[in-house]
Scaffold this active site. Structure first.
Site, short mmCIF file in Angstrom:
data_model
loop_
_atom_site.label_atom_id
_atom_site.label_comp_id
_atom_site.label_asym_id
_atom_site.label_seq_id
_atom_site.Cartn_x
_atom_site.Cartn_y
_atom_site.Cartn_z
N ASP A 9 83.63 -2.59 68.27
CA ASP A 9 83.98 -3.85 67.62
C ASP A 9 83.20 -4.96 68.33
OD1 ASP A 9 85.09 -6.20 66.63
OD2 ASP A 9 87.14 -5.43 66.62
N ASN A 36 72.84 -5.97 64.91
CA ASN A 36 72.70 -5.89 63.46
C ASN A 36 74.00 -6.14 62.71
OD1 ASN A 36 71.19 -5.23 61.03
ND2 ASN A 36 72.34 -3.32 60.98
N TYR A 112 78.27 -18.77 56.65
CA TYR A 112 77.26 -17.75 56.94
C TYR A 112 75.96 -18.39 57.41
CZ TYR A 112 73.93 -13.96 56.14
OH TYR A 112 72.94 -13.02 56.29
N LYS A 116 74.03 -17.92 61.11
CA LYS A 116 72.68 -17.39 61.28
C LYS A 116 71.75 -18.41 61.94
CE LYS A 116 73.49 -13.28 59.81
NZ LYS A 116 73.41 -12.14 60.75
N ILE A 147 67.14 -9.15 50.02
CA ILE A 147 66.92 -7.73 50.25
C ILE A 147 67.94 -6.95 49.44
CG2 ILE A 147 66.69 -5.92 51.98
CD1 ILE A 147 64.74 -8.24 52.42
N THR A 149 70.42 -4.73 49.27
CA THR A 149 71.44 -4.01 50.04
C THR A 149 72.79 -4.41 49.46
OG1 THR A 149 71.70 -5.80 51.64
CG2 THR A 149 70.03 -4.13 52.14
#
Length: 214
Positions: A9, A36, A112, A116, A147, A149
């Protein structure tokens, strides 16, 4: 044949400590760390007015605090036995996953984007700290754009509107005309972690088909 799975975690300091203890026990000193783990949202809408503190804190805990703890304990582990700070050959490479959102306004993913942006700045700070101490540890960030994903597809669901129309409009933003694939990001991570990038630290590698250049 030597790979091992360890449940972890990234939000918990004790989890990082036990992780690197296990790495040392099974493999010795680590050479590479890739931070990641990340989340995009806990609720569909993440505009300024609708972002609750619970969502803000959940995103920062994973995306920012997780990277901070990874860098802190990763650097310590790389120096623990044979690192340059201990008089050995040592060194290592850290690659932090940031985002194109660190460089552009993100009105539908405000928490978010902020997280980042923090990763982008933190990467440079860690890189300079390690360089000035002569640790031989490099730290760089990778900034994926659109991307294909699960997370990339999730972005298209934020902000309302028809998903197909939103997808088409997003594709028109990419100068190369198509979304990236996971392997495109993986290849950038591989390069930054390799000896071929031995003189690169504090850098940001953008993988976005040209969006950030417009």
């Amino acid at each position: 044949g030597d790979a091992k799975f360890i449940q972890h975690d990234v939000r918990e300091e004790a989890s990082w400590q036990s992780l690197f203890a296990a790495v040392a026990s099974n493999h010795g000193r680590p050479d590479i760390l890739v931070n990641n783990a990340g989340i995009l949202a806990t609720k569909d809408n993440q505009s300024l007015a609708l972002t609750e503190m619970a969502q803000w804190r959940a995103i920062q805990a994973v995306n920012v605090e997780g990277v901070f703890l990874g860098c802190k304990y990763g650097v310590a582990a790389m120096c623990a036995a044979g690192g340059r700070a201990k008089g050995g050959d040592g060194g290592g490479a850290i690659v932090n996953l940031s985002s194109l959102a660190a460089m552009l306004g993100t009105p539908y993913t405000i928490a978010y984007g902020a997280s980042k942006g923090a990763v982008r700045q933190m990467t440079k700070s860690v890189a300079i700290d390690c360089a000035r101490k002569g640790l031989g540890i490099r730290c760089n960030s990778v900034h994926p754009g659109m991307i294909q994903t699960d997370m990339g597809d999730q972005v298209l669901g934020l902000g309302g509107g028809d998903r197909k129309k939103r997808f088409a409009s997003r594709m028109r933003l990419i100068p190369m005309g198509e979304p990236g694939q996971a392997v495109d990001v993986a290849n950038c991570i591989l390069f930054l972690a390799s000896d071929e990038a031995r003189h690169i630290t504090g850098a940001e590698l953008v993988v976005d088909g040209g969006i950030n250049s417009i």
